[in-house]
Design a protein around this motif. Structure first.
Motif: not given
Length: 219
Positions: A117-118, A148-149, A179
Motif C-alpha cells: 500500500g506504499a 512504511e508510509i 501513500e
C-alpha cells in the motif's frame, strides 16, 4: 584496478557549427579538454568509442586520452546530447591527477519494495560527493524493502561508499515513502443528474413544438 580505457584523439583547428557538423558526419565528436592549470585544448574523438565508454563506465568515466602521442588522464565532465538521436554532440573533458579528489554527481537508485500500500517517491536522482578520481562509484543503491508510509531518507542518512564524502546538503530529501493518490470519484447522484434534467427538459420542449406544429397544420 581494471585496465584503464584509452582513447585516441585528434587536434581540432576548425571551429563553429559547420566544422562540428562535418566532424560528426565523419563519425567524430568535438570536445574540449581543460583544467589543472592547463590551456584548454580542442580535440575530437571517435563517436563509437566514446559512446562505448559512457555505456560501460558511466557519465563520470575516467580514462587515458592520447593526443599526438601525449597521454592525459581525463574524466568526462559534461556531454551535450542530440535530443532526437541521443548521440553525443559535444563533450567537456577535465584534466585530473592520480590521487586527487573530484566533486561528482552520483546516480541514486533504490532496490526492493516498500510496505504493502506504499509507493516510493524519489525526490533526488543524484547526490554530489567528493570522491577519489580513480575510485568513483557508478551509483549508490538504497534498500527500501518494507519501508512504511512516512519514511524518508535524506542525503545525510546515506552510507557513503569508501573514499567518498558527501557534498550535497545533509537534509536533501532523496527518498520519500508515500501513500498512493486516490482518484476523485463523483458523489452518488452527482454525475449525470444535470444531463438527465437537461434531456427531460429537451423532450418536453420537443413535445410542445410538435403539438404547436400539429395545431398549425390543422388550421
Amino acid at each position: 584496478m581494471a585496465k584503464m580505457t584509452r582513447l585516441e584523439a585528434q587536434p581540432r583547428n576548425e571551429f563553429g557549427k559547420g566544422a562540428s557538423r562535418r566532424l560528426r558526419r565523419a563519425g567524430r565528436i568535438p570536445a574540449v579538454v581543460y583544467g589543472n592549470e592547463q590551456e584548454p585544448r580542442h580535440i575530437s574523438v571517435d563517436i563509437l568509442e566514446f559512446h562505448s565508454l559512457l555505456r560501460y563506465e558511466g557519465v563520470n568515466a575516467v580514462f587515458e586520452l592520447v593526443v599526438e602521442g601525449e597521454e592525459h588522464l581525463v574524466m568526462v565532465k559534461a556531454v551535450d546530447q542530440n535530443v532526437l538521436t541521443l548521440d553525443v554532440d559535444h563533450a567537456d573533458l577535465m584534466n585530473v591527477k592520480r590521487g586527487e579528489k573530484v566533486e561528482v554527481e552520483i546516480p541514486v537508485v533504490y532496490t526492493g519494495e516498500p510496505a504493502p500500500g506504499a509507493l516510493v517517491a524519489q525526490d533526488a536522482d543524484v547526490i554530489a560527493v567528493l570522491a577519489d578520481v580513480l575510485d568513483i562509484p557508478e551509483q549508490i543503491e538504497l534498500d527500501v524493502e518494507g519501508l512504511e508510509i512516512g519514511t524518508q531518507i535524506t542525503a545525510g542518512e546515506i552510507q557513503m561508499p569508501s573514499n567518498c564524502e558527501l557534498v550535497s546538503e545533509e537534509d536533501t530529501l532523496v527518498i520519500n515513502i508515500v501513500e498512493p493518490e486516490e482518484e476523485e470519484l463523483p458523489e452518488p447522484g452527482e454525475e449525470g443528474e444535470g444531463d438527465a434534467v437537461g434531456e427531460a427538459g429537451a423532450d418536453e420542449e420537443e413535445s410542445e413544438e410538435s403539438e404547436d406544429a400539429e395545431g398549425e397544420s390543422e388550421e
